[in-house]
Design an enzyme around this catalytic site. Structure first.
Site, short mmCIF file in Angstrom:
data_model
loop_
_atom_site.label_atom_id
_atom_site.label_comp_id
_atom_site.label_asym_id
_atom_site.label_seq_id
_atom_site.Cartn_x
_atom_site.Cartn_y
_atom_site.Cartn_z
N SER A 146 0.87 -1.18 0.00
CA SER A 146 0.00 0.00 0.00
C SER A 146 0.90 1.23 0.00
O SER A 146 2.08 1.13 0.37
CB SER A 146 -0.86 -0.01 1.27
N TYR A 159 -3.04 -0.98 10.16
CA TYR A 159 -2.93 -1.23 8.72
C TYR A 159 -1.57 -0.78 8.20
O TYR A 159 -0.89 -1.51 7.48
CB TYR A 159 -4.06 -0.47 8.02
P1 NAP Z 1 -11.68 -5.60 -0.09
O1 NAP Z 1 -12.71 -5.18 -1.08
O2 NAP Z 1 -11.94 -5.41 1.37
O3 NAP Z 1 -11.27 -7.14 -0.38
C1 NAP Z 1 -10.44 -7.80 0.52
C2 NAP Z 1 -10.71 -9.27 0.32
O4 NAP Z 1 -9.92 -10.02 1.27
C3 NAP Z 1 -12.16 -9.64 0.54
O5 NAP Z 1 -12.60 -10.51 -0.47
C4 NAP Z 1 -12.12 -10.37 1.89
O6 NAP Z 1 -13.13 -11.35 2.02
C5 NAP Z 1 -10.76 -11.02 1.81
N1 NAP Z 1 -10.31 -11.45 3.14
C6 NAP Z 1 -10.23 -10.70 4.25
N2 NAP Z 1 -9.78 -11.46 5.27
C7 NAP Z 1 -9.59 -12.71 4.78
C8 NAP Z 1 -9.15 -13.94 5.35
N3 NAP Z 1 -8.81 -14.04 6.64
N4 NAP Z 1 -9.08 -15.04 4.56
C9 NAP Z 1 -9.45 -14.96 3.26
N5 NAP Z 1 -9.86 -13.82 2.64
C10 NAP Z 1 -9.93 -12.71 3.42
O7 NAP Z 1 -10.31 -4.83 -0.37
P2 NAP Z 1 -9.68 -4.19 -1.69
O8 NAP Z 1 -9.88 -2.73 -1.64
O9 NAP Z 1 -10.06 -4.96 -2.91
O10 NAP Z 1 -8.14 -4.44 -1.35
C11 NAP Z 1 -7.50 -5.64 -1.68
C12 NAP Z 1 -6.09 -5.54 -1.15
O11 NAP Z 1 -5.50 -4.31 -1.61
C13 NAP Z 1 -6.03 -5.47 0.38
O12 NAP Z 1 -4.86 -6.14 0.81
C14 NAP Z 1 -5.89 -3.97 0.66
O13 NAP Z 1 -5.24 -3.73 1.90
C15 NAP Z 1 -5.05 -3.54 -0.49
N6 NAP Z 1 -5.13 -2.12 -0.81
C16 NAP Z 1 -6.33 -1.54 -1.11
C17 NAP Z 1 -6.35 -0.18 -1.46
C18 NAP Z 1 -7.61 0.55 -1.81
O14 NAP Z 1 -7.57 1.79 -1.91
N7 NAP Z 1 -8.73 -0.13 -2.00
C19 NAP Z 1 -5.17 0.55 -1.49
C20 NAP Z 1 -3.97 -0.08 -1.14
C21 NAP Z 1 -3.96 -1.41 -0.81
P3 NAP Z 1 -14.56 -10.94 2.66
O15 NAP Z 1 -15.12 -9.88 1.76
O16 NAP Z 1 -15.33 -12.22 2.65
O17 NAP Z 1 -14.23 -10.42 4.04
C1 GCO Z 2 -7.35 4.80 4.25
C2 GCO Z 2 -7.44 3.94 3.01
C3 GCO Z 2 -6.06 3.52 2.58
C4 GCO Z 2 -6.14 2.66 1.36
C5 GCO Z 2 -4.82 2.32 0.85
C6 GCO Z 2 -4.02 3.51 0.45
O1 GCO Z 2 -8.19 4.63 5.13
O2 GCO Z 2 -6.41 5.59 4.27
O3 GCO Z 2 -8.26 2.82 3.20
O4 GCO Z 2 -5.43 2.82 3.62
O5 GCO Z 2 -6.81 1.48 1.61
O6 GCO Z 2 -4.12 1.47 1.68
O7 GCO Z 2 -2.86 3.03 -0.19
#
Ligand code: NAP
Ligand code: GCO
Length: 265
Positions: A146, A159
């Site tokens: 991230s 986080y």
């Molecule tokens: P999301 O929509 O919350 O999806 C996360 C997925 O992980 C969900 O399908 C969730 O399943 C699954 N999960 C959570 N705990 C689990 C466990 N113990 N075992 C198996 N599966 C599990 O998140 P996203 O936004 O797509 O993000 C995906 C990844 O990118 C994450 O690692 C997040 O930290 C990272 N990220 C996101 C952003 C952003 O801006 N969105 C930015 C930087 C990094 P359930 O839905 O069933 O709980």
């Molecule tokens: C927040 C956001 C971020 C994004 C992402 C940014 O609350 O600041 O959820 O943490 O998920 O990780 O890179």
């Protein structure tokens, strides 16, 4: 042919938590590149629902339930994939959670849960798949980091601590496994429009203004933006890229910020 660089035919890819959001975008693009896509989640409902979504892109996704934080569950799940699909060639440690709670208010169990899912679980799953990648002298591991691997911000201490640790765990996996022709990299998304950021993006949330001023590209990222970066890191095109975190953030990390006005100084 230049397209051969990105051809994943014959490869088996596991995207943890790949039933929606960023994980599904990654699964779709790797599937379109020819990989056999496997996704796990915590509930069968989520997995059943995602099958139809993947099918819209012509992808017959292999789904199974396992909790990435549970070593025995991970071993059972990976063994099932190895038996029914094949050795995992590409692992995307995508599953993750976030809890937005100020440090002094955050129960330690909540902190530990975020660390467990976002930092310990990628290690559990990587440790389970790496031995066969090492034996075949080939493998790609992509850890979902991230911009919070390098930045903190109020309320996301667990986080950021997890994602910061995952950045250096990626480096350490590289130190130990690159000699076996494994490439282990991270992706560092900026602010991406998914269910995880919906609470700070929708209904006129003021955080949206901050993201707009801090993101030179002037928009939220889309899951597909991250998927495209994952295709590069999953393919032959990145065979000499290792221990790197590829930030997909619209320029946030390059930008201190500016004052909105006549000249946007
Ligand atoms: P999301 O929509 O919350 O999806 C996360 C997925 O992980 C969900 O399908 C969730 O399943 C699954 N999960 C959570 N705990 C689990 C466990 N113990 N075992 C198996 N599966 C599990 O998140 P996203 O936004 O797509 O993000 C995906 C990844 O990118 C994450 O690692 C997040 O930290 C990272 N990220 C996101 C952003 C952003 O801006 N969105 C930015 C930087 C990094 P359930 O839905 O069933 O709980
Ligand atoms: C927040 C956001 C971020 C994004 C992402 C940014 O609350 O600041 O959820 O943490 O998920 O990780 O890179």
């Amino acid at each position: 042919m230049i397209t051969e660089l990105f051809d994943l035919k014959g490869k088996v890819a596991l995207i943890t938590g790949g039933t929606h959001g960023i994980g599904m975008a990654i699964g779709k693009v790797l599937g379109k590149a020819g990989a056999k896509i496997c996704v796990n989640d915590l509930t069968q409902d989520r997995l059943d629902a995602c099958k139809a979504e993947y099918a819209k892109d012509g992808i017959d996704v292999y789904t199974l339930v396992f909790d990435v934080t549970n070593e025995a569950d991970v071993d059972r799940g990976i063994s099932q994939i190895e038996k029914e699909v094949g050795t995992v060639d590409i692992l995307v440690n995508n599953a993750g959670i976030i809890k937005r709670i100020p440090i002094l208010d955050m129960p330690m169990d909540d902190f530990r849960q975020v660390i467990d899912v976002d930092l310990v679980a990628p290690l559990i799953v990587a440790k389970r798949v790496a031995p066969k990648m090492i034996a075949q002298r080939s493998g790609k591991i992509i850890n979902m980091c991230s911009m919070m691997s390098v930045y903190g911000r109020n309320s996301v201490s667990a986080y950021a601590a997890a994602k910061g640790g995952l950045k250096l765990l990626t480096a350490n996996m590289t130190c130990e496994w690159a000699k076996y022709n494994l490439q282990i990299n991270g992706i560092g998304p900026g602010y991406i429009a998914t269910s995880q950021t919906a609470p700070i993006r929708e209904n006129g949330h003021p955080f949206n203004d901050l993201v707009m001023t801090r993101t030179p590209a002037g928009r939220w990222g889309e899951p597909e933006d991250v998927g495209n970066a994952a295709l590069f890191l999953a393919s032959k095109a990145s065979d000499f890229v290792n221990g790197h975190v590829l930030y997909v953030d619209g320029g946030i990390l390059a930008n201190f910020g500016y004052v909105k006005g006549e000249n946007d100084i």
